[in-house]
Write an enzyme that holds these catalytic residues in place. Sequence first.
Site, PDB file in Angstrom:
ATOM      1  N   ALA A 161      26.840  19.180  46.090  1.00 26.74           N
ATOM      2  CA  ALA A 161      26.474  17.860  45.562  1.00 26.74           C
ATOM      3  C   ALA A 161      26.978  16.758  46.483  1.00 26.74           C
ATOM      4  O   ALA A 161      26.243  15.827  46.817  1.00 26.74           O
ATOM      5  CB  ALA A 161      27.026  17.698  44.152  1.00 26.74           C
TER       6      ALA A 161
ATOM      7  N   ARG B  38      24.731  35.090  30.101  1.00 23.94           N
ATOM      8  CA  ARG B  38      26.112  35.425  30.449  1.00 23.94           C
ATOM      9  C   ARG B  38      27.046  35.413  29.266  1.00 23.94           C
ATOM     10  O   ARG B  38      27.965  36.236  29.167  1.00 23.94           O
ATOM     11  CB  ARG B  38      26.647  34.433  31.481  1.00 23.94           C
ATOM     12  CG  ARG B  38      26.016  34.627  32.800  1.00 23.94           C
ATOM     13  CD  ARG B  38      26.407  33.550  33.744  1.00 23.94           C
ATOM     14  NE  ARG B  38      25.767  33.775  35.031  1.00 23.94           N
ATOM     15  CZ  ARG B  38      25.872  32.969  36.061  1.00 23.94           C
ATOM     16  NH1 ARG B  38      26.596  31.889  35.966  1.00 23.94           N
ATOM     17  NH2 ARG B  38      25.257  33.245  37.190  1.00 23.94           N
TER      18      ARG B  38
ATOM     19  N   ILE C 273      23.249  25.760  42.028  1.00 26.89           N
ATOM     20  CA  ILE C 273      22.998  25.156  43.342  1.00 26.89           C
ATOM     21  C   ILE C 273      21.855  24.153  43.258  1.00 26.89           C
ATOM     22  O   ILE C 273      21.913  23.061  43.827  1.00 26.89           O
ATOM     23  CB  ILE C 273      22.698  26.240  44.390  1.00 26.89           C
ATOM     24  CG1 ILE C 273      23.897  27.185  44.511  1.00 26.89           C
ATOM     25  CG2 ILE C 273      22.391  25.607  45.726  1.00 26.89           C
ATOM     26  CD1 ILE C 273      23.788  28.213  45.611  1.00 26.89           C
TER      27      ILE C 273
END
Lengths: 574, 472
Positions: free
Chosen positions: B22, B302, B452
């Site tokens: 970032a 997850r 990402i």
Amino acid sequence: MIENILEQLDERLSCALQRWKYHLQHSGCDEASFVHRYDAAKAYNSLIALLRQYTSDKPLPSVDRLSEQLQQNQCFFITIAREQQTHGSTTAMCLCFIKSLRTVIEEQLGEILSTETEKNLARSLLYRVCDSIETAIVADVEQRNIQQSYRDLQQLNRQLSREKSTYESIFEATSNIVLLTDEEGMIIEANPEAKVFFSGRKLLGCFCGVVLGICDTSLDDLLLQTPPNRLHEINLKRDGFPQVFNLQILPLDQTSLSSQGVLILLSDITCMADHRQALEMRVAERTRALANSEKMLDAVFQSVGKGILLIDSEREIVKANQQASEMYGIPLEVMVGTPFCALTDTDGCRKLTQISESLPEGERQRIEVTSLYVDGTTFPSEITMTRMDRDGQRFWPVIVRDITEQRALEDGLRAEKLQSEEMNVTLRNVLKSIEDDRRKFEQDLNQRIRTGLLPAIEKIRYERESAVQSTYLDMLKGQLIALTTGFDSELDAEMLKLSKSELKVCRYIKAGMTGKEICDAMNLSFETIQTHRKNIRKKLGLRGREVNLHTFLANRNCHMDTPDNNHEPDSERT
Amino acid sequence: MTTPAHMWDETYDVVIIGSGFAGLAAAIEARQTGASVVVLEKMRIPGGNSAISGGLLAIADSPKQRQDGIRDSAEMMLSDMIKAGMGLNHVSLARMVAEQSADILAWTINTLKVKYKPQLNHLGGHSVPRTYVTDSSTGSGIIQPLLAKCREMQIPVQMKTQLTQLIPDSKGRIVGVEARSDYLFPRPNSGQVRRFCARRGVVLATGGFARDIGMRMTQDPRLNEVIDSTNHMGATAEGLLSALKIGATPIHLSWIQLGPWASFYEKGWGVGSMFTLLAGFPYGIMVDANTGKRFVNELSDRRLRTDAMLFQDRIPVAIVDSEGVKNATTLECCLKQGVVQAFDSIEELAAANDMPLPALRETLERYHLSLARGRDTEFGKPLSGELKPIEHPPYYSIRLQPKVHHCMGGVQINTRAEVLAITDHQPIPGLFAAGEVTGGIHGASRLGSNAIVDCLVFGRIAGQQAAKSSDI
């Protein structure tokens, strides 16, 4: 009397044998092939002998008794029957042998000369004896079979006893605890070791699970908890001290379908368990020590002020320290597994590959390469590579040092050195040129003095007229002054006219001081200063000219120090 | 400006805190407009978590998907994100990520010259395969080009400089930052205080706090010091806290994600994570070594996986065969370091992992039946047609341990990457944020390979917006 008959029978032996042979052949007992002629004759005679033996017995003994006697006496027929049996004849064949002998004798009797009564008597005796012989033979055979069986049985018994005693020995002698149970798990046998261990409690008839302290429900439950044929570790108490045993349960039906129950084996591994515990402690200690030394090594690895990398035979990075990570700007995790060539340029890569191919074990080499920072910036670095062989594999510990600063210093020094050398050359040139100038000036001076001044002086010497002499002197003075051009202190002819005080005033004026200030500085009155100024103007030929003394002096680039210039308070001079 | 000029040590148009995806993307975009930019990084090396990540990007409707005939769209990706996020996502933000994912991919390829592997991967929670992975299987494959670009554009990246506070002026506009130069992590108060003036804006790109045990436990008391983390050691909360201190809105801070794929035998992310991610879960199965049975959908979100693995006394082991490992990019490394083990037979695998063999065999049989049927009725793992039965030796196993991985929560931003104040929900002038330090994009649980894309999309937006921002 029968004796007569018997005698006649005796005489008829060969004929009897003939007849006998015929009968044997026709009865299907092919004994003729292996009956000895001698034996046959003997048989014939023996029978007759037997008949003779019992002629006097009145009444004739029963078949039973007679056969018993024959057996006891081991008469010839029994012997021969036995013999024949060992040669493979069956009992039936033996009997056939006797029967055909009887038939032969019967036929003989028909032909013998004697009374019917005696013949009948003889006949009955013959039958009685033959029956007895037959019975005896059969009984003998049976007897012998029984004896054999008995002997075999005895042997088997002995064998069994031996084996039983072997197993008993094992059962008794083993130091393991052995228990045998029935199909419900109730103990039916316990070896002495078991009895000793469990002394004080009843074993036989108890449920084995309870004795072992595992489960108290049923054999099936026990086998679920402790599956058979595997080793289990259990703790049992002896005299209050816990001991560790290896337990093995062996179902007997594994060996034989009809067997029930299980065999329980317990072997004492208390020692081993203790050893194992000691071993485990030792292993734990060693592991701790190893971890500590690893930590130390790691601490050293990280704390060394240089970057350290470990390269493997594929020239990939296996391990790196924090310093190396910081140097290249790449996280450790990413460095591991990266080819080392990625951290340097092509030239560096080539050099490193060369070293890795040629460096002998334990040797070290130091080179300078260009390394790459993560953003592509290059920096000069010094790499020290060593080769280390381990477990048949090659590793290269590499130490990296960022020599940017060092290089900068080196470059600086080099530049300075270069500068100094240039400076040296320049200075030398300057010196030389100064030398040259000086020489030239000297030559010049010499020439001037020779060509101008000395002749002028001679002229003055020989000149009588003072006016001309004066002119010559003026010329000389002018030439001498001219000689001083170029000197730092230019002699100013006019300034020489001034007095010491007047020169001082000039100096002050040139410095820009006002009249008042000059008065204060020289500690003179204003009028005196004015007088001096007037005189100065007069001597310098400025009378009547509208020229500022200060400006005039400033433009006149003259040196105003008198030879005896000092800081003494000024004294008036006119 | 009401602050005297001489209180600043250095002055720039845009000051960016953090040199991950970032931060660097923001720096490049800001510089592109001609603004003067500086990036401040507190650690000794740049890149933070970004550099050690797996280099995975989820791209909706990508060229590779078109090539492979996979139908996908930004809407599908958004819907996957909302499902995983349990609907807690701020939809406008999530939508930006999904819609701009394809453009970001093009930017990395064209502007940064990043190289990707030829295969697409199917990660847990995504309805279709849509994940690109860099050639090196690491985030460094993008961080390095970003750093090279910064050097090319002459953007200074200052290491060992830790943000201590954001400096607002009297009107509440952020006009600069105070930081410690020559800061040596983790020693607080090391280095010297310096003040950087930000004439146009400050971009906060300081990442998450997965390594900050104090902060972790405050937000989720179960995540104590026993649980390892995949993050780098610098993933702590000071950046986030500096924004909260001046009134930024906190969002979803207690939603902290654990990663299911990391190896039990390594610290942090290691080399095992990529193996499990790319091969173990999609092409293999995960069983509990105590029972030899599966216990969860290996491709579920997850949170579902880690809950099943962590808090039930299980020993999770992933098993895959030689067909399945073709997709594992780090296999050699893993085998070298003993993180993954290879066996010639299932018996050996079971014995080495202390698993009951009959139960394991049964598990494999049932899995193969499910494959044949095309449906996993037990756990609902999506079984694509190309999945094969696990029956080609050698077999590989890896013991797993859930580790704290990502902080879904952070400061609230709008679609212009402006940080919103908690008092009036208006943007705090001069303050922008992007990446893991922000909250609301992923909701309750972040999908793998979305991070990402999130960082790059909002990083660029923050850089552009900060360079445009001014006092008026």
